[in-house]
Design an enzyme around this catalytic site. Structure first.
Site, short mmCIF file in Angstrom:
data_model
loop_
_atom_site.label_atom_id
_atom_site.label_comp_id
_atom_site.label_asym_id
_atom_site.label_seq_id
_atom_site.Cartn_x
_atom_site.Cartn_y
_atom_site.Cartn_z
N LYS A 1 0.76 -1.20 0.12
CA LYS A 1 -0.01 0.11 0.08
C LYS A 1 1.00 1.09 0.08
CE LYS A 1 -4.06 -2.10 2.26
NZ LYS A 1 -3.44 -3.81 2.79
N ARG B 1 -7.90 -16.29 7.24
CA ARG B 1 -8.33 -17.02 8.31
C ARG B 1 -8.84 -18.23 7.80
NH1 ARG B 1 -9.40 -11.81 11.85
NH2 ARG B 1 -9.63 -11.27 9.79
#
Ligand code: C5P
Length: 238
Positions: free
Chosen positions: A66, A210
């Site tokens: 980013k 996850r």
């Protein structure tokens, strides 16, 4: 550019504390996965060498750094990232930043993704940061600007997919985190969709963390996401 394989469409973030743990996860996934995301946590403890090694082993790597800075600095940074051999790299979706990154990536296989609006931002956070705009309007504006600049794609949340796809057609690749197979925990993700819903809404790549790396059998969890992507692509293209 040819369409990605179904396996490439699944991006597994290596959100683990060390390069050693990252290799452990990559080993457990075996041939099931081939596209990995490296973010800030690993970037500062050996993640760039890991990126090079994963690429050497035939994987695709998404460097989620980013970037956002003045154009000259962005160009210099992206020029160095080119040498790593990674596929995607993220920059914040400011026109100046995207244009500088796109310019530096030209002629290489590096692909620039713009981060439209961070999914932690709500309307009130934008107001506090000085924007007189809703999150939805800013996402739309930045996606249009990304398409105008000519970057490869944007990262966006599942609820923004359909609106962006309608606005920019096939001009942008859409990469979506916040993906949760039916029955799995949302965790801190607030605006989630299943893999099938995200593909149906126009996503090209899904980032699923996850639900895969915290599963008892990560390879089985990844296979099941890939099956869902395959089915949804079939329905989308029917
Ligand atoms: O574990 P989970 O599937 O929620 O992981 C999502 C990944 O996508 C994390 O690496 C997270 O940093 C990243 N991401 C996100 N939302 C964004 C941009 C990136 O969840 N807007």
């Amino acid at each position: 550019m040819s369409a990605p394989s179904v396996r490439e469409r699944l991006i597994v973030p290596l959100d683990v504390p060390s390069v050693e743990d990252a290799w452990g996860l990559v080993d457990r996934l075996g041939d099931t996965a081939c596209h990995y995301k490296i973010g800030h946590a690993l970037q500062f403890c050996g993640g760039l060498d890991l990126a090079r090694d994963l690429v050497r082993d035939g994987n695709r790597v998404f460097l989620d750094v980013k970037l956002h800075d003045i154009p000259n600095t962005i160009e210099n940074g992206v020029a160095r990232i080119r040498d790593l051999g990674v596929g995607f790299v993220t920059v914040h979706a400011y026109p100046q930043t995207m244009a500088a990154a796109q310019h530096a990536a030209q002629g290489s296989s590096l692909q620039i993704l713009g981060v439209t609006v961070l999914t932690s931002m709500a309307d009130a956070d934008l107001t506090e940061a000085g924007y007189a705009m809703s999150v939805a309007d800013l996402v739309r504006q930045r996606a249009r600007q990304a398409a105008d600049v000519g970057v490869t794609g944007v990262v966006c949340a599942p609820p923004d997919l359909a609106m962006i796809r309608e606005d920019v057609g096939d001009d942008l690749q859409l990469v979506t985190p916040g993906v949760r197979p039916a029955g799995s925990e949302a965790g801190d993700q607030k605006r989630v969709a299943t893999p099938g819903e995200a593909i149906a809404a126009g996503a090209d790549y899904l980032v699923v963390g996850r639900p895969i790396y915290a599963a008892p059998d990560p390879a089985a969890a990844a296979r099941s996401v890939i099956e869902e992507i395959t089915q949804a692509l079939g329905e989308r293209n029917a």
